[in-house]
Scaffold this motif. Structure first.
Motif, PDB file in Angstrom:
ATOM      1  N   PRO A 104       0.891  -1.264  -0.056  1.00  0.00           N
ATOM      2  CA  PRO A 104       0.036   0.010   0.042  1.00  0.00           C
ATOM      3  C   PRO A 104       0.822   1.283  -0.017  1.00  0.00           C
ATOM      4  CG  PRO A 104      -0.720  -1.738   1.684  1.00  0.00           C
ATOM      5  CD  PRO A 104       0.535  -2.052   1.099  1.00  0.00           C
ATOM      6  N   ILE A 105       0.510   2.420  -0.615  1.00  0.00           N
ATOM      7  CA  ILE A 105       1.019   3.624  -0.914  1.00  0.00           C
ATOM      8  C   ILE A 105       0.801   4.418   0.438  1.00  0.00           C
ATOM      9  CG2 ILE A 105       1.275   5.826  -1.943  1.00  0.00           C
ATOM     10  CD1 ILE A 105       0.843   4.234  -4.569  1.00  0.00           C
ATOM     11  N   GLY A 106      -0.224   4.354   0.857  1.00  0.00           N
ATOM     12  CA  GLY A 106      -0.422   5.239   1.984  1.00  0.00           C
ATOM     13  C   GLY A 106      -1.318   6.225   1.632  1.00  0.00           C
ATOM     14  N   LYS A 107      -2.566   6.211   2.399  1.00  0.00           N
ATOM     15  CA  LYS A 107      -3.439   7.165   2.249  1.00  0.00           C
ATOM     16  C   LYS A 107      -3.149   8.562   2.219  1.00  0.00           C
ATOM     17  CE  LYS A 107      -8.273   7.050   3.123  1.00  0.00           C
ATOM     18  NZ  LYS A 107      -9.491   6.051   3.779  1.00  0.00           N
ATOM     19  N   GLN A 111      -3.456  11.214  -0.454  1.00  0.00           N
ATOM     20  CA  GLN A 111      -4.381  12.564  -0.307  1.00  0.00           C
ATOM     21  C   GLN A 111      -3.594  13.775  -0.770  1.00  0.00           C
ATOM     22  OE1 GLN A 111      -5.676  11.722   3.711  1.00  0.00           O
ATOM     23  NE2 GLN A 111      -7.737  10.817   3.007  1.00  0.00           N
ATOM     24  N   ALA A 112      -2.569  13.949  -0.548  1.00  0.00           N
ATOM     25  CA  ALA A 112      -1.577  14.958  -0.891  1.00  0.00           C
ATOM     26  C   ALA A 112      -1.242  14.855  -2.523  1.00  0.00           C
ATOM     27  CB  ALA A 112      -0.556  14.913   0.097  1.00  0.00           C
ATOM     28  N   PHE A 113      -0.916  13.767  -2.806  1.00  0.00           N
ATOM     29  CA  PHE A 113      -0.490  13.679  -4.225  1.00  0.00           C
ATOM     30  C   PHE A 113      -1.247  12.529  -4.939  1.00  0.00           C
ATOM     31  CE2 PHE A 113       2.699  12.235  -7.464  1.00  0.00           C
ATOM     32  CZ  PHE A 113       2.633  13.480  -8.188  1.00  0.00           C
ATOM     33  N   PRO A 114      -2.534  12.575  -5.406  1.00  0.00           N
ATOM     34  CA  PRO A 114      -3.408  11.716  -5.777  1.00  0.00           C
ATOM     35  C   PRO A 114      -2.751  10.737  -7.226  1.00  0.00           C
ATOM     36  CG  PRO A 114      -4.415  13.684  -6.256  1.00  0.00           C
ATOM     37  CD  PRO A 114      -3.231  13.939  -5.462  1.00  0.00           C
ATOM     38  N   LEU A 118       3.976   5.249  -6.750  1.00  0.00           N
ATOM     39  CA  LEU A 118       4.992   4.657  -5.680  1.00  0.00           C
ATOM     40  C   LEU A 118       4.801   4.907  -4.343  1.00  0.00           C
ATOM     41  CD1 LEU A 118       7.965   5.245  -7.847  1.00  0.00           C
ATOM     42  CD2 LEU A 118       6.809   3.167  -7.806  1.00  0.00           C
ATOM     43  N   CYS A 119       5.178   4.187  -3.440  1.00  0.00           N
ATOM     44  CA  CYS A 119       5.288   4.359  -1.915  1.00  0.00           C
ATOM     45  C   CYS A 119       6.258   5.112  -1.663  1.00  0.00           C
ATOM     46  CB  CYS A 119       5.119   3.121  -1.132  1.00  0.00           C
ATOM     47  SG  CYS A 119       6.672   2.187  -1.160  1.00  0.00           S
ATOM     48  N   VAL A 120       6.551   5.976  -0.496  1.00  0.00           N
ATOM     49  CA  VAL A 120       7.483   6.652  -0.028  1.00  0.00           C
ATOM     50  C   VAL A 120       8.978   6.173  -0.159  1.00  0.00           C
ATOM     51  CG1 VAL A 120       8.535   8.065   1.760  1.00  0.00           C
ATOM     52  CG2 VAL A 120       5.981   8.030   1.306  1.00  0.00           C
ATOM     53  N   THR A 121       9.032   4.959   0.308  1.00  0.00           N
ATOM     54  CA  THR A 121      10.232   4.318   0.255  1.00  0.00           C
ATOM     55  C   THR A 121      10.799   3.722  -1.017  1.00  0.00           C
ATOM     56  OG1 THR A 121       9.505   3.005   2.184  1.00  0.00           O
ATOM     57  CG2 THR A 121      11.517   2.007   1.218  1.00  0.00           C
ATOM     58  N   CYS A 122       9.967   3.385  -2.186  1.00  0.00           N
ATOM     59  CA  CYS A 122      10.376   3.225  -3.538  1.00  0.00           C
ATOM     60  C   CYS A 122      10.632   4.612  -4.115  1.00  0.00           C
ATOM     61  CB  CYS A 122       9.043   2.485  -3.978  1.00  0.00           C
ATOM     62  SG  CYS A 122       9.105   0.619  -3.558  1.00  0.00           S
ATOM     63  N   GLN A 124      11.616   7.403  -2.693  1.00  0.00           N
ATOM     64  CA  GLN A 124      13.074   7.744  -2.259  1.00  0.00           C
ATOM     65  C   GLN A 124      13.955   7.103  -2.998  1.00  0.00           C
ATOM     66  OE1 GLN A 124      12.586   7.185   1.837  1.00  0.00           O
ATOM     67  NE2 GLN A 124      11.924   9.420   2.203  1.00  0.00           N
ATOM     68  N   ARG A 125      13.907   5.589  -3.155  1.00  0.00           N
ATOM     69  CA  ARG A 125      14.933   4.832  -3.965  1.00  0.00           C
ATOM     70  C   ARG A 125      15.216   5.198  -5.368  1.00  0.00           C
ATOM     71  NH1 ARG A 125      12.479  -0.252  -3.778  1.00  0.00           N
ATOM     72  NH2 ARG A 125      12.785  -0.105  -1.658  1.00  0.00           N
ATOM     73  N   GLU A 126      14.110   5.506  -6.162  1.00  0.00           N
ATOM     74  CA  GLU A 126      14.138   5.935  -7.346  1.00  0.00           C
ATOM     75  C   GLU A 126      14.622   7.294  -7.372  1.00  0.00           C
ATOM     76  OE1 GLU A 126      10.881   8.060  -9.714  1.00  0.00           O
ATOM     77  OE2 GLU A 126      10.673   6.058 -10.396  1.00  0.00           O
ATOM     78  N   GLU A 127      14.506   8.145  -6.687  1.00  0.00           N
ATOM     79  CA  GLU A 127      15.082   9.620  -6.719  1.00  0.00           C
ATOM     80  C   GLU A 127      16.722   9.634  -6.328  1.00  0.00           C
ATOM     81  OE1 GLU A 127      12.777  11.972  -4.123  1.00  0.00           O
ATOM     82  OE2 GLU A 127      11.133  12.402  -5.519  1.00  0.00           O
ATOM     83  N   ARG A 128      17.186   8.583  -5.690  1.00  0.00           N
ATOM     84  CA  ARG A 128      18.559   8.308  -5.466  1.00  0.00           C
ATOM     85  C   ARG A 128      19.282   7.748  -6.572  1.00  0.00           C
ATOM     86  NH1 ARG A 128      18.065   5.962   0.459  1.00  0.00           N
ATOM     87  NH2 ARG A 128      16.042   5.205  -0.417  1.00  0.00           N
ATOM     88  N   ARG A 129      18.508   7.314  -7.380  1.00  0.00           N
ATOM     89  CA  ARG A 129      19.538   6.657  -8.855  1.00  0.00           C
ATOM     90  C   ARG A 129      19.993   7.755  -9.478  1.00  0.00           C
ATOM     91  NH1 ARG A 129      15.078   2.216 -10.116  1.00  0.00           N
ATOM     92  NH2 ARG A 129      15.200   0.915  -8.336  1.00  0.00           N
TER      93      ARG A 129
END
Length: 129
Positions: A104-107, A111-114, A118-122, A124-129
């Protein structure tokens, strides 16, 4: 002394909540499409008189403005595509599931970015690449 219990925000979405998100996304698509039409007409109207008798400063300013309109149009089109993709996920029953780890992405994030895929963890992982 009474114990304070905290309830976690439920991850599941009610039909009403999904309908509300879907309506919000559809409304944004309509607004973005109106912006796209406006920017495209401004780009087209600039083509007719582009450079006719302009000095270098005027030509540069017009070029900058044209490139700005093109960038805004491309950005709006990208947002329309993201919104349409989110609506398709709602319709398919996969809205709120991370496309990378399938958790789950997280409600609150949605709600902030419909349009989030990606979930926050994924993310963040994508942005570090």
């Amino acid at each position: 002394m009474a114990a304070v219990t905290q309830t976690a925000t439920p991850v599941t979405w009610s039909k009403e909540e999904l309908a509300e998100v879907r309506d919000r996304l559809a409304q944004e698509i309509n607004e973005l499409n109106a912006d796209i039409l406006k920017h495209e007409s401004e780009i087209a109207s600039g083509d007719v008189t582009q450079g006719a008798g302009d000095d270098q400063a005027d030509a540069g300013a017009k070029t900058y403005e044209r490139e700005r309109e093109i960038a805004l149009t491309l950005n709006s089109r990208d947002l329309v595509a993201q919104n349409e993709r989110a609506i398709a996920r709602i319709d398919a029953g996969t809205y709120g599931v991370c496309e990378s780890c399938h958790k789950p992405i997280g409600k609150e994030r949605l709600q902030a970015f419909p349009r989030a895929t990606l979930c926050v963890t994924c993310k963040q992982r994508e942005e570090r690449r």
